[in-house]
Scaffold this motif. Structure first.
Motif, PDB file in Angstrom:
ATOM      1  N   TRP A  39       0.812  -1.207   0.000  1.00  0.00           N
ATOM      2  CA  TRP A  39       0.000   0.000   0.000  1.00  0.00           C
ATOM      3  C   TRP A  39       0.851   1.266   0.000  1.00  0.00           C
ATOM      4  CZ3 TRP A  39       0.935   3.381   3.891  1.00  0.00           C
ATOM      5  CH2 TRP A  39       1.590   2.879   5.012  1.00  0.00           C
ATOM      6  N   GLU A  93      -8.008  -0.625   1.188  1.00  0.00           N
ATOM      7  CA  GLU A  93      -8.341  -1.607   0.157  1.00  0.00           C
ATOM      8  C   GLU A  93      -7.589  -2.914   0.401  1.00  0.00           C
ATOM      9  OE1 GLU A  93      -7.433   0.218  -3.566  1.00  0.00           O
ATOM     10  OE2 GLU A  93      -8.948   1.788  -3.317  1.00  0.00           O
ATOM     11  N   GLN A  94      -6.303  -2.820   0.744  1.00  0.00           N
ATOM     12  CA  GLN A  94      -5.511  -4.023   0.967  1.00  0.00           C
ATOM     13  C   GLN A  94      -6.027  -4.796   2.171  1.00  0.00           C
ATOM     14  OE1 GLN A  94      -1.246  -3.394   1.195  1.00  0.00           O
ATOM     15  NE2 GLN A  94      -1.009  -5.126   2.574  1.00  0.00           N
ATOM     16  N   ASP A 104      -9.061  -4.892   3.276  1.00  0.00           N
ATOM     17  CA  ASP A 104     -10.336  -5.513   2.933  1.00  0.00           C
ATOM     18  C   ASP A 104     -10.086  -6.873   2.276  1.00  0.00           C
ATOM     19  OD1 ASP A 104     -11.909  -3.549   3.965  1.00  0.00           O
ATOM     20  OD2 ASP A 104     -12.168  -2.493   2.051  1.00  0.00           O
ATOM     21  N   GLY A 105      -8.942  -7.015   1.591  1.00  0.00           N
ATOM     22  CA  GLY A 105      -8.610  -8.267   0.909  1.00  0.00           C
ATOM     23  C   GLY A 105      -8.156  -9.364   1.857  1.00  0.00           C
TER      24      GLY A 105
END
Length: 178
Positions: free
Chosen positions: A103, A173-174, A176-177
């Motif tokens: 990130w 975002e990372q 959430d993965g």
């Protein structure tokens, strides 16, 4: 008893003669606590903070590895805050674990100090400092407060503020993965 050596015995108890403490033992206890006084009385190794405090202010050595001279570092600081849908330990690992720093992009940093999972101090490649505080907000959310200091001017401050906002968005975002 020709083969026995005489052994000096220590006098203990309340009647024992008191050994005068070293010159700075009382000052050490006042400033740094009982352990520092005991070290001073024994002539042991002084704590690092005590050694630094004894140096004159002009000659103190900073333990932070800043490649840039202090007079070249600025006094501008910017702050960025964001709430993430992740636990504080996940956010802490995203900063602290080099394998989870996808990130960060162009934000090159190393962790100087950390108190898991609540606080990190980062040293950027250009000698500036970043303080990151992670606060819990329920079971699955946390607030990330970031302060980037020692920036040379306001335009660099605004640029870094935008980069940190983008970086924290990529981190969200990372995470959430995972």
């Amino acid at each position: 008893m020709a083969g026995k050596k005489s052994v000096a015995r220590r006098h203990v108890g309340k009647d024992a003669p008191r050994v005068a403490p070293k010159k700075n033992a009382a000052a050490a206890e006042k400033k740094f606590g009982k352990a520092a006084r005991q070290a001073a009385e024994k002539g042991g190794k002084k704590p690092g903070a005590w050694r630094d405090a004894e140096q004159p202010r002009a000659t103190r050595v900073s333990h932070a590895a800043a490649a840039t001279p202090p007079e070249a570092l600025g006094t501008v600081a910017v702050t960025v805050s964001r709430t993430l849908d992740a636990s504080p330990s996940e956010v802490f690992r995203a900063f602290n674990d080099p394998t989870r720093r996808q990130w960060s992009g162009a934000l090159g940093f190393r962790v100087v100090s950390a108190v898991a999972p609540r606080f990190l101090r980062l040293m950027m490649h250009d000698g500036t400092l970043v303080s990151v505080s992670v606060g819990r907000q329920g079971n699955a959310r946390c607030a990330v407060d970031l302060e980037h200091s020692r920036l040379p001017n306001a335009s660099d401050g605004e640029r870094m503020k935008a980069e940190w906002r983008d970086g924290l968005a990529r981190m969200a975002e990372q995470l959430d993965g995972f």
